[in-house]
Scaffold this motif. Structure first.
Motif, PDB file in Angstrom:
ATOM      1  N   TRP A  34     174.207 -70.049-140.573  1.00 10.97           N
ATOM      2  CA  TRP A  34     173.295 -70.606-140.219  1.00 10.97           C
ATOM      3  C   TRP A  34     173.280 -72.007-139.868  1.00 10.97           C
ATOM      4  O   TRP A  34     173.156 -72.631-138.833  1.00 10.97           O
ATOM      5  CB  TRP A  34     171.748 -70.497-141.137  1.00 10.97           C
ATOM      6  N   CYS A  37     175.112 -72.999-136.746  1.00  7.29           N
ATOM      7  CA  CYS A  37     174.481 -73.221-135.478  1.00  7.29           C
ATOM      8  C   CYS A  37     173.492 -74.436-135.624  1.00  7.29           C
ATOM      9  O   CYS A  37     173.268 -75.114-134.655  1.00  7.29           O
ATOM     10  CB  CYS A  37     173.614 -71.950-135.517  1.00  7.29           C
ATOM     11  N   ALA A  88     174.121 -67.852-132.568  1.00  6.09           N
ATOM     12  CA  ALA A  88     172.951 -68.547-132.305  1.00  6.09           C
ATOM     13  C   ALA A  88     172.003 -67.982-132.960  1.00  6.09           C
ATOM     14  O   ALA A  88     171.959 -66.850-133.354  1.00  6.09           O
ATOM     15  CB  ALA A  88     172.711 -68.766-130.555  1.00  6.09           C
ATOM     16  N   CYS A  89     170.824 -68.712-133.140  1.00  4.82           N
ATOM     17  CA  CYS A  89     169.744 -68.395-134.026  1.00  4.82           C
ATOM     18  C   CYS A  89     168.518 -69.297-133.730  1.00  4.82           C
ATOM     19  O   CYS A  89     168.519 -70.428-133.027  1.00  4.82           O
ATOM     20  CB  CYS A  89     170.131 -68.302-135.426  1.00  4.82           C
ATOM     21  N   VAL A 139     172.455 -73.358-131.575  1.00  2.38           N
ATOM     22  CA  VAL A 139     173.748 -72.676-131.161  1.00  2.38           C
ATOM     23  C   VAL A 139     174.995 -73.333-131.877  1.00  2.38           C
ATOM     24  O   VAL A 139     175.197 -74.636-131.809  1.00  2.38           O
ATOM     25  CB  VAL A 139     173.954 -73.027-129.540  1.00  2.38           C
ATOM     26  N   ARG A 140     175.832 -72.596-131.963  1.00  2.10           N
ATOM     27  CA  ARG A 140     177.258 -72.884-132.773  1.00  2.10           C
ATOM     28  C   ARG A 140     177.888 -73.607-131.779  1.00  2.10           C
ATOM     29  O   ARG A 140     178.186 -73.119-130.892  1.00  2.10           O
ATOM     30  CB  ARG A 140     177.900 -71.683-133.402  1.00  2.10           C
ATOM     31  N   ARG A 145     176.785 -72.885-124.529  1.00  8.00           N
ATOM     32  CA  ARG A 145     175.546 -73.565-124.970  1.00  8.00           C
ATOM     33  C   ARG A 145     174.087 -73.047-124.379  1.00  8.00           C
ATOM     34  O   ARG A 145     173.395 -72.416-124.950  1.00  8.00           O
ATOM     35  CB  ARG A 145     175.458 -74.867-125.083  1.00  8.00           C
ATOM     36  N   ARG A 148     173.382 -69.170-124.394  1.00  7.73           N
ATOM     37  CA  ARG A 148     173.020 -68.606-125.558  1.00  7.73           C
ATOM     38  C   ARG A 148     171.521 -69.055-125.955  1.00  7.73           C
ATOM     39  O   ARG A 148     170.929 -68.264-126.654  1.00  7.73           O
ATOM     40  CB  ARG A 148     173.897 -69.124-126.686  1.00  7.73           C
TER      41      ARG A 148
END
Length: 409
Positions: A34, A37, A88-89, A139-140, A145, A148
């Protein structure tokens, strides 16, 4: 209050390359994944905005503050690759009310219910009880970017429709995210807060020197008055914050919460959990008189910003609130080279104390076309009013010159 215990398919999108699914608790997501991201493009060791960190959200959920029982059922959106790596989250909750959000939609709810609709439950992509601007589409790294972020926005719409709820509200998001959401059909809303900006000040007196003479004299008078009854101020950070400090502060918090909104949102356990997992990112500003703590403010320290969160007091003293919450925060930011102080929602009284109006952003997906049209009309008018109001407030700036020019000679 709406029923928020609706089951949903945990997988919203499944393809050979990636999956979008729901986590029913932040604890289901490894903290390292988490936070990778939440760090985004920063490359920092910890998320620059601590409110979207795994530790902060965990403290709220695991303490019983943000749970189904309090009307915040986690529905965190996760975008993973074929190997289960989080790409991504978005922190998201299914809600049966509109409390603890600070972007007010009660009027929308009432209008929809009068028309025979069910506004609750709804989805809220936010940090519970925290009107703090920051990223919501996490976004990781830098790869793909925008793509996502767009996928998260589309997944939010899909989740809204699959749950058959009225709406999705993404609040206190970044401006770039807000613009993207608007391009993808979300309704756009603006509001304002008051933030202090550090123009390279080396001392509090440097800051005062940037103000008009009358404002400068007023602040000096308020600071003297706040401490003229032998009140002392302590800064307590990191592992120096003990359970005794939390006990004292929670008493202040409960008193303020009971007077402002009836039932404080955070449990006592939440503060202990924050102290355990985020000690280095917390600042307690405590006021002491006669050896006893009488007031305090909790601040969260970000990469370049000090965030003022909660305040409370057991005794009433002139200007003590301003001293503990606003002036001490500025002192701390100057001493530690922080760029900003964000002192929470609303409060035009902050303007005279050097905090300038700053726009905040939210985006809204309304499933019902009729309600969506009505809300869109309302928001167009509201955005215009917010912009006009901000211009009027900016004209009342206490600064002799722009803050970023305050040290130029």
């Amino acid at each position: 209050m709406g029923d928020i215990d609706r089951p949903a398919d945990p997988t919203l999108h499944d393809a050979s390359a990636a999956t979008v699914r729901i986590a029913r608790r932040i604890a289901e997501v490894p903290d390292a994944e988490w936070d990778a991201c939440a760090r985004g493009e920063s490359g920092s060791e910890r998320p620059p905005n601590p409110f979207v960190s795994h530790a902060f959200l965990s403290a709220l959920e695991d303490s019983g503050s943000a749970t189904r029982d309090t009307g915040w059922l986690p529905q965190h959106l996760l975008f993973e690759d074929a190997q289960g790596r989080l790409l991504a989250c978005m922190p998201c909750y299914l809600k049966g009310h509109s409390q603890g959000e600070y972007v007010f939609d009660h009027g929308w709810a009432e209008a929809y219910m009068r028309a025979g609709g069910d506004y609750y439950p709804k989805l809220q992509a936010a940090v519970p009880f925290s009107p703090v601007p920051g990223p919501r589409l996490l976004v990781r790294g830098e790869t793909a970017r925008i793509e996502r972020q767009a996928l998260l926005l589309e997944a939010g719409r899909t989740l809204t429709n699959e749950l058959d709820v009225s709406s999705l509200h993404i609040t206190f998001m970044s401006q770039d995210e807000w613009k993207l959401a608007g391009e993808l059909g979300y309704l756009q809303r603006t509001d304002r807060q008051f933030h202090w900006h550090n123009a390279g000040y080396e001392t509090f007196d440097d800051f005062l020197g940037a103000l008009a003479s009358r404002k400068r004299k007023t602040i000096r008078r308020e600071r003297r008055a706040a401490l003229d009854e032998d009140i002392e101020i302590e800064w307590i950070t990191g592992r120096d914050i003990t359970e005794a400090h939390w006990d004292a502060f929670f008493t202040f918090y409960m008193d303020t919460g009971a007077r402002k909104w009836g039932r404080p949102y955070l449990t006592r356990e939440a503060f202990s959990r924050l102290g355990e997992s985020m000690a280095g990112e917390l600042l307690l500003v405590m006021a002491k008189r006669g050896g006893d703590y009488i007031a305090g403010a909790l601040n969260v320290i970000g990469a370049d910003t000090l965030y003022g969160r909660y305040w409370g007091a057991l005794e009433s003293h002139d200007f003590l609130h301003f001293e503990v919450c606003y002036y001490q925060a500025i002192d701390y930011a100057i001493a530690h080279g922080l760029a900003r102080v964000e002192a929470g929602a609303q409060g035009e009284h902050k303007l005279a104390r050097g905090y300038l109006p700053t726009e905040t952003y939210s985006a809204h997906y309304i499933a019902d076309e009729r309600l969506r049209r009505a809300v869109a009309d309302f928001l167009a008018q509201e955005r215009h009013a917010v912009a006009e109001d901000a211009a009027l407030l900016a004209a009342e700036s206490p600064y002799r010159r722009k803050p970023d020019e305050s040290l130029s000679r």
